[in-house]
Design a protein around this motif. Structure first.
Motif, PDB file in Angstrom:
ATOM      1  N   LYS A 191       0.834  -1.207   0.000  1.00 45.76           N
ATOM      2  CA  LYS A 191       0.000   0.000   0.000  1.00 45.76           C
ATOM      3  C   LYS A 191       0.868   1.256   0.000  1.00 45.76           C
ATOM      4  O   LYS A 191       0.602   2.217  -0.755  1.00 45.76           O
ATOM      5  CB  LYS A 191      -0.929  -0.002   1.213  1.00 45.76           C
ATOM      6  N   GLN A 200       0.955   4.170  -2.816  1.00 43.02           N
ATOM      7  CA  GLN A 200       0.653   5.560  -2.486  1.00 43.02           C
ATOM      8  C   GLN A 200       1.783   6.486  -2.919  1.00 43.02           C
ATOM      9  O   GLN A 200       1.529   7.600  -3.422  1.00 43.02           O
ATOM     10  CB  GLN A 200       0.408   5.701  -0.976  1.00 43.02           C
ATOM     11  N   ARG A 223       1.598   6.978  -6.718  1.00 40.10           N
ATOM     12  CA  ARG A 223       0.462   7.832  -7.080  1.00 40.10           C
ATOM     13  C   ARG A 223       0.735   9.290  -6.722  1.00 40.10           C
ATOM     14  O   ARG A 223       0.441  10.202  -7.513  1.00 40.10           O
ATOM     15  CB  ARG A 223      -0.791   7.342  -6.362  1.00 40.10           C
ATOM     16  N   SER A 224       1.282   9.516  -5.532  1.00 34.71           N
ATOM     17  CA  SER A 224       1.565  10.889  -5.119  1.00 34.71           C
ATOM     18  C   SER A 224       2.616  11.531  -6.010  1.00 34.71           C
ATOM     19  O   SER A 224       2.510  12.720  -6.364  1.00 34.71           O
ATOM     20  CB  SER A 224       2.027  10.903  -3.659  1.00 34.71           C
ATOM     21  N   PRO A 245      -4.663  10.804  -7.309  1.00 35.19           N
ATOM     22  CA  PRO A 245      -5.279  10.490  -6.017  1.00 35.19           C
ATOM     23  C   PRO A 245      -4.858   9.099  -5.535  1.00 35.19           C
ATOM     24  O   PRO A 245      -4.670   8.182  -6.333  1.00 35.19           O
ATOM     25  CB  PRO A 245      -6.781  10.561  -6.308  1.00 35.19           C
ATOM     26  N   ASP A 259      -6.492   7.483  -2.693  1.00 38.63           N
ATOM     27  CA  ASP A 259      -7.437   7.248  -1.605  1.00 38.63           C
ATOM     28  C   ASP A 259      -8.343   6.044  -1.822  1.00 38.63           C
ATOM     29  O   ASP A 259      -9.221   5.783  -0.999  1.00 38.63           O
ATOM     30  CB  ASP A 259      -8.307   8.490  -1.393  1.00 38.63           C
ATOM     31  N   ARG A 260      -8.133   5.290  -2.909  1.00 35.74           N
ATOM     32  CA  ARG A 260      -9.012   4.143  -3.164  1.00 35.74           C
ATOM     33  C   ARG A 260      -8.219   2.898  -3.540  1.00 35.74           C
ATOM     34  O   ARG A 260      -8.423   2.296  -4.596  1.00 35.74           O
ATOM     35  CB  ARG A 260     -10.006   4.481  -4.275  1.00 35.74           C
ATOM     36  N   ASP A 274      -8.033   0.080   5.414  1.00 38.58           N
ATOM     37  CA  ASP A 274      -8.859   0.783   4.413  1.00 38.58           C
ATOM     38  C   ASP A 274      -8.433   0.464   2.983  1.00 38.58           C
ATOM     39  O   ASP A 274      -8.120   1.362   2.179  1.00 38.58           O
ATOM     40  CB  ASP A 274      -8.797   2.303   4.642  1.00 38.58           C
ATOM     41  N   ASN A 285      -5.662   1.363  -9.342  1.00 34.20           N
ATOM     42  CA  ASN A 285      -5.695   1.449  -7.886  1.00 34.20           C
ATOM     43  C   ASN A 285      -5.293   0.153  -7.185  1.00 34.20           C
ATOM     44  O   ASN A 285      -5.386   0.057  -5.962  1.00 34.20           O
ATOM     45  CB  ASN A 285      -7.099   1.856  -7.416  1.00 34.20           C
TER      46      ASN A 285
END
Length: 558
Positions: free
Chosen positions: A204, A208, A211-212, A217, A219-220, A241, A268
């Motif tokens: 994860k 992240q 993506r950043s 985004p 967040d999914r 999450d 994602n």
């Protein structure tokens, strides 16, 4: 060295040749109590010899167990000369909900807890669990010697840190990690649950970061896996999450496939999980096929870089020895992390897991913590902090004790025993086997569909759950369960073969399965439903001879 059974002080035991002196507490009791004759000291020594441990009944003269205690217990006194079953404690149940105000003698507490555990099943007859239930006495002694050692305290206990790192290096080499063994990245964990949390978080965090960096985004996140994953993966997704992107199963297919997994992957997706040893039927999923699929996906979408994690909780100590040519580990490019349970086929008692990464870059810096308040700078890659060193010492012992040849021999023996169990189950004529020849040494099986004389399906008067319940009468724990969603109608029984399951034990199990079937069939033949079905068939067969007004009625409750 003192053992757990020899912790008595000199005040607990009088010399065999000398009378037992009255205790100070007895002298102070006055009219409420007096010292017992010397003859009781002999009885006490006899009781201690029979029980195998000294009785330590000193410490309080009056029982006072707090709010749980009946009123008469408050005034009960004991004599230190009496053994545990004659001292008066055993006529009162141990407290359940409140801590006692005053303690009790060691022998009484030990005996009470022993009594509570009397109805537990014999671990060796537990066919449900993959977890090790037997180790050699030599390693048991080594593990007991480490009960007070905190593995995280590297400065105080450098040898256990060294042992831990040696295990990581050995496992990394076993799984063909391209990183040199002396620089291998991994950690001992509390079972595969913690290992899975760490591996999932690494996937994860890496996703992240990508993506950043791209200004997208983050967040999914979702994780692609089969519905047959162990509950640890559901916990990971819920706790952190992450969307559970399941590949469903169906009758005849009880795992993930590369084609179905590919349909679930998108921008994602933090990773794909492949299972080397399904909890449901022990089969190995196609890890090589998943890797090849990800090679294609990541070539088409280079910005995705979807990794593959292998959940080898059960199979990580089987495949290298039983199927050395099987490609499932770090030989495959997209396998970035592996978890394995040392407390399963690593042959260590419960509480031992491992997580390993392909290279240091696969562990985000966010997961590495440095502390110095235990005496020196220490890096930590675990969710918990303090933990005992016993399991790690046990794992190192097994790696040294067995070696590659030893593990190969153990796994070969387990496969032979599992094959005999499968054959014995099929010989009954009532079951079909759903486990695979290549996989974990277990037998997953279900009852065949029953049919009538015309070949039409009919319901049995019992199912897999009834077979499981009947076997418990002989002490066996052989679980019945259903497959995941989309295959819920499939009921299974599963017998896991472990290192302490001998052929003799399995032959007994086969015999008890046959007995259970015979007894259940007898009850079925006498059931009301069975009688009605038989009469209905008889009526249809002789309809031309029967009166149209014939009615069949029974109130049998057999």
């Amino acid at each position: 060295m003192a053992t757990a059974g020899n912790n008595a002080t000199t005040a607990d035991l009088a010399p065999a040749s000398a009378p037992e002196a009255p205790s100070s507490s007895s002298q102070q009791q006055g009219s409420k109590g007096s010292s017992l004759p010397h003859s009781l000291s002999k009885d006490r020594r006899i009781a201690e010899h029979a029980s195998g441990r000294p009785l330590n009944l000193q410490g309080s003269k009056t029982l006072d167990w707090g709010e749980d205690a009946p009123e008469e217990l408050q005034g009960l006194e004991h004599d230190a000369s009496l053994h545990v079953f004659s001292a008066g404690y055993d006529v009162y149940a141990l407290p359940k909900y409140h801590m006692p105000r005053r303690g009790m003698p060691a022998a009484v507490a030990a005996q009470g807890i022993t009594d509570l555990r009397q109805l537990d099943h014999n671990p060796r007859l537990n066919m449900a669990s993959f977890v090790t239930t037997w180790m050699e006495p030599e390693v048991t002694a080594l593990m007991q010697d480490c009960l007070n050692v905190n593995l995280v305290d590297m400065d105080e206990y450098p040898s256990t840190t060294d042992i831990h790192n040696r295990c990581v290096s050995m496992l990394a080499a076993l799984y063909h990690c391209p990183t040199p063994p002396d620089k291998a990245v991994g950690s001992g964990t509390v079972g595969s649950s913690e290992a899975i949390m760490l591996a999932g978080l690494a996937m994860k965090k890496k996703w992240q970061a990508r993506r950043s960096a791209a200004g997208l985004p983050a967040d999914r996140p979702n994780l692609v896996m089969s519905y047959t994953v162990q509950v640890c993966w559901e916990k990971f997704c819920r706790y952190w999450d992450v969307e559970e992107n399941y590949v469903t199963v169906e009758e005849g297919r009880y795992g993930i496939t590369p084609e179905l997994a590919k349909q679930k992957i998108d921008e994602n997706t933090i990773g794909v999980v492949g299972i080397l040893g399904s909890t449901y039927n022990g089969e190995f999923e196609d890890i090589k096929g998943l890797n090849d699929m990800l090679e294609e996906v990541n070539r088409e979408h280079p910005e995705w870089q979807v990794p593959l994690h292998v959940d080898a909780a059960s199979g990580g100590f089987i495949a290298p020895f039983s199927y050395p040519e099987l490609q499932w580990d770090f030989r495959l490019t997209w396998v970035k992390s592996i978890n394995v349970s040392g407390h399963k086929y690593g042959l260590v008692y419960p509480g031992m897991g491992w997580v390993l990464w392909r290279e240091p870059g696969d562990v985000p810096d966010d997961l590495v913590f440095h502390i110095n308040y235990l005496g020196s700078d220490q890096a930590s890659i675990t969710l918990n902090f303090s933990r005992g060193a016993s399991s790690v010492v046990g794992q190192y012992y097994q790696l040294l004790r067995l070696g590659r040849d030893g593990y190969s021999s153990v796994m070969s023996n387990l496969a032979t025993i599992a094959a005999r169990l499968a054959a014995g189950i099929l010989e009954t004529g009532e079951f079909e086997v759903l486990s695979k020849p290549e996989g974990v040494p277990l037998v997953a099986f279900r009852l065949k569909q029953k049919t009538d004389e015309q070949g039409n399906p009919v319901d049995r008067g019992f199912d897999e759950y009834d077979v499981s319940d009947r076997l418990k009468e002989h002490g066996w724990v052989l679980p019945a369960y259903t497959m995941p969603p989309n295959a819920r109608d499939v009921k299974l029984l599963r017998a896991v073969i472990r290192v302490d399951h001998s052929m003799t034990l399995v032959e007994k199990l086969i015999g008890h399965i046959s007995e259970a079937l015979a007894l259940l069939a007898l009850h079925e033949s006498r059931s009301e439903a069975s009688i009605l079905r038989h009469l209905r068939q008889h009526k249809q067969h002789h309809r031309h001879k029967s009166s149209p007004h014939l009615q069949v009625k029974t109130t049998s409750q057999c």
